[in-house]
Scaffold this active site. Structure first.
Site, PDB file in Angstrom:
ATOM      1  N   ASP A 187      -0.997  -7.402   3.537  1.00  0.00           N
ATOM      2  CA  ASP A 187      -1.226  -5.971   3.335  1.00  0.00           C
ATOM      3  C   ASP A 187      -1.345  -5.280   4.700  1.00  0.00           C
ATOM      4  O   ASP A 187      -2.207  -4.412   4.901  1.00  0.00           O
ATOM      5  CB  ASP A 187      -2.484  -5.718   2.488  1.00  0.00           C
ATOM      6  CG  ASP A 187      -2.510  -4.297   1.918  1.00  0.00           C
ATOM      7  OD1 ASP A 187      -1.582  -3.515   2.195  1.00  0.00           O
ATOM      8  OD2 ASP A 187      -3.475  -3.975   1.195  1.00  0.00           O
ATOM      9  N   ASN A 229       5.137   3.170  -0.104  1.00  0.00           N
ATOM     10  CA  ASN A 229       4.355   4.392   0.183  1.00  0.00           C
ATOM     11  C   ASN A 229       4.639   4.937   1.579  1.00  0.00           C
ATOM     12  O   ASN A 229       3.736   5.226   2.351  1.00  0.00           O
ATOM     13  CB  ASN A 229       2.853   4.145  -0.012  1.00  0.00           C
ATOM     14  CG  ASN A 229       2.296   3.091   0.920  1.00  0.00           C
ATOM     15  OD1 ASN A 229       3.016   2.209   1.380  1.00  0.00           O
ATOM     16  ND2 ASN A 229       1.006   3.176   1.218  1.00  0.00           N
ATOM     17  N   HIS A 231       3.328  -2.790   5.176  1.00  0.00           N
ATOM     18  CA  HIS A 231       3.604  -1.344   5.258  1.00  0.00           C
ATOM     19  C   HIS A 231       4.176  -1.076   6.646  1.00  0.00           C
ATOM     20  O   HIS A 231       3.420  -0.938   7.611  1.00  0.00           O
ATOM     21  CB  HIS A 231       2.311  -0.545   5.075  1.00  0.00           C
ATOM     22  CG  HIS A 231       1.649  -0.754   3.741  1.00  0.00           C
ATOM     23  ND1 HIS A 231       1.894   0.045   2.654  1.00  0.00           N
ATOM     24  CD2 HIS A 231       0.743  -1.682   3.322  1.00  0.00           C
ATOM     25  CE1 HIS A 231       1.176  -0.369   1.623  1.00  0.00           C
ATOM     26  NE2 HIS A 231       0.464  -1.420   2.001  1.00  0.00           N
TER      27      HIS A 231
END
Ligand code: DOR
Ligand code: ZN
Ligand code: ZN
Length: 443
Positions: free
Chosen positions: A306, A94, A62
Site C-alpha cells: 500500500d 485513485n 499508488h
C-alpha cells in the site's frame, strides 16, 4: 549459448531450496540446473551462495500518475520498487483523474509505458455509476472499491451498487478489491473529531476505529457470498476483521496485510506524529499480534505495501488536512527478511505471500515462481547484510519512511526483470517495464 546464467544461488523453488543456477533465454527461465551443468552464456553472474527468490509482486501501490507526480512518478516509484526486490507492481486507480473509464485507463497506459522500469498492471476504480465501463472491462488486475473517503474521493458507499457490481465481476471473472471501512461510521466520527480541540494523530487513529473496518468487511463478505465473486480484502488490520474472515473465508476470498500494520502500532504515533496518518490507521499491539498469528495460521494470502507516498509538507499540516498514507515499497522485503533471520517467518511463506499468491489471485501470466517458462524475474538477497533504513538512501520521491533508523538484517542486492539486471547493489539500469498479461481477461 544462453543470454544469462546466474550461478551459485540458493534458489527458492515453491517447496524446496535448490542449490545451483538459473538459465535465462529471451527473458524467460529456460533452465534450473546444478552449477556443474550450467551452459555458457553472454553474461554470467555469481550469486555467491545467496538466496535467489522470485521477484516480488506488490499488488497494492499508488504511483500517483497522472495528477500528483510531485509525490511519486513512475520512474521514481519503479526505482524504489526494484531497490526493494519488487519486479511487478499493480497500481491503484485513485490518481487524478481517477482510472474509472476505459479512456482514462488508456491514458494511464500511455504515461506508464514510457516511464516504468518495473513490470506493471492496473486496478480499475468502481464509482456509483460506471457499470457500463465494468461490463466492457478487460486487461485489468481487479476493480477497486473504496467504501469510504480516503485520498482521491473515489468512493462507492452504496451497498446496492457494490452488490450489482460484484455480480458483473463474478460473470467476468475479474476480482473485486476493497478498501473496507464503513463510510457512515468514518464520516460520523471524523465529524466528532473536527469538534475536538487540539485533535492529534492519536485521536485520528482512535476515532477511525476498528469497528469502521470490521463493519465494512462484514458487509462485503456477505455481499460477495451472494454475488459469488472473487473478493480481495486489502489491508486487513484488526482482530475483529480477522474473526469475521476466519468464519467466512472461502476459496473466493483472499486477504492482504501491509508491512505498516505488521510492524507499527499506535505506540509509534508518538514518534511519527502526523506522518503516521494512514487509512486504515495504525492499530493496537493486540491487533498487530493477531495479524502475525493469522499469517502463521494461513489466513493471510498476501503482504502488499500500500505504498502511498506523500511529501513531507503535506504531512506537516493539522491532523484533519494532513495527507493519509505511508511509503513502503523499499522497506517491505528487508523488514520481512529481518523476520526470517530472527526465525519468526519462513522464507517459503515469504515468497508465497509476496510473489506466488499475488500472481495467482490477480491471474498474472508467467510470474510468481522460479519455474521453467516463467519470466526471469528474480532477486538475490544477502541475508548477512545488516544496515539501517535511512531516508536519504530512498529512491521514492517523498524521501521519508516510517522505518527510518531501523536496523535490519537481510537485504536485496540484485534485482532482475525478464533477465535484465535492473538493480545492482545500489545502482539502477534503465529498462522498459512491460504490462503484465492475464490468464483470463474476462473479454
Ligand atoms: O492512507 C491511505 N492512503 N489510504 C488509502 O486508501 C489511499 C492511500 C493514498 O492513496 O494515499
Ligand atoms: Zn486502501
Ligand atoms: Zn491503497
Amino acid at each position: 549459448m544462453a543470454d544469462l546464467v546466474v550461478k551459485n544461488a540458493r534458489i527458492l523453488l515453491p517447496d524446496r531450496i535448490f542449490d545451483g543456477g538459473v538459465v535465462v533465454e529471451n527473458g524467460r527461465i529456460s533452465g534450473i540446473k546444478c552449477n556443474t551443468d550450467l551452459p555458457d552464456a553472454d553474461e554470467i553472474i555469481d550469486a555467491n551462495g545467496n538466496y535467489l527468490l522470485p521477484g516480488l509482486i506488490d499488488c497494492h501501490v499508488h504511483f500517483r500518475e497522472p495528477g500528483a507526480s510531485s509525490k511519486e512518478d513512475w520512474f521514481t516509484g519503479s526505482c524504489a520498487a526494484v531497490a526493494g526486490g519488487i519486479t511487478t507492481v499493480l497500481d491503484m486507480p485513485n490518481t487524478q483523474p481517477p482510472t474509472i473509464t476505459m479512456d482514462r485507463l488508456e491514458e494511464k497506459r500511455k504515461i506508464v509505458m514510457d516511464k516504468a522500469l518495473v513490470d506493471y498492471g492496473f486496478h480499475f476504480g468502481a464509482t456509483l455509476d460506471n457499470k457500463n465501463d465494468l461490463m466492457k472491462l478487460n486487461r485489468v488486475a481487479s476493480v477497486k472499491f473504496y467504501m469510504s473517503r480516503t485520498t482521491g474521493n473515489l468512493q462507492v458507499d452504496s451497498e446496492a451498487i457494490i452488490f450489482e457490481d460484484f455480480k458483473i465481476l463474478s460473470e467476468k471473472k475479474i476480482p473485486a478489491t476493497v478498501h473496507a471501512e464503513n463510510n457512515d461510521m468514518v464520516e460520523y466520527w471524523l465529524n466528532k473529531l473536527k469538534d475536538k480541540k487540539d485533535a492529534d494523530a492519536m485521536d485520528y487513529a482512535e476515532f477511525r476505529s476498528n469497528i469502521c473496518a470490521a463493519n465494512a468487511v462484514n458487509t462485503v463478505l456477505f455481499l460477495s457470498r451472494i454475488a459469488k465473486n472473487r473478493l480481495h480484502i486489502c489491508h486487513v488490520s484488526t482482530v475483529e476483521e480477522l474473526e469475521l474472515i476466519r468464519k467466512n473465508k472461502t476459496s473466493n476470498i483472499t486477504v492482504e496485510v501491509t508491512p505498516h500494520h505488521l510492524f507499527l502500532t499506535k505506540n509509534d504515533i508518538k514518534r511519527l506524529g502526523n506522518y503516521s496518518k494512514v487509512n486504515p490507521p495504525l492499530r493496537s499491539e493486540r491487533d498487530r499480534k493477531a495479524l502475525w498469528n493469522a499469517i502463521e495460521e494461513g489466513l493471510i494470502d498476501v503482504i502488499a505495501t500500500d505504498h502511498a507516498p506523500h511529501l513531507k509538507k503535506s504531512k506537516e499540516r493539522d491532523i484533519l488536512t494532513a495527507s493519509a498514507g505511508l511509503p513502503g515499497i523499499e522497506t517491505m522485503l528487508p523488514l520481512l527478511l529481518n523476520e526470517v533471520n530472527k526465525g519468526r517467518l519462513s522464507i517459503f511463506k515469504l515468497i508465497r505471500l509476496t510473489s506466488e499468491n499475488p500472481a495467482r489471485i490477480f491471474r498474472i501470466k508467467n510470474k510468481g515462481k522460479i519455474e521453467i517458462g516463467y519470466d526471469a524475474d528474480f532477486v538475490i538477497v544477502d541475508m548477512d547484510i545488516e544496515k539501517k533504513v535511512r531516508n536519504e538512501d530512498l529512491f521514492t520521491k517523498c524521501k521519508w519512511s516510517p522505518f527510518d533508523g531501523w536496523k535490519l538484517k537481510g537485504w536485496p542486492v540484485k534485482t532482475f526483470i525478464r533477465g535484465n539486471l535492473v538493480f545492482d547493489e545500489g545502482s539502477i539500469e534503465k529498462i522498459h517495464g512491460t504490462e503484465v498479461a492475464y490468464m483470463e481477461d474476462g473479454s
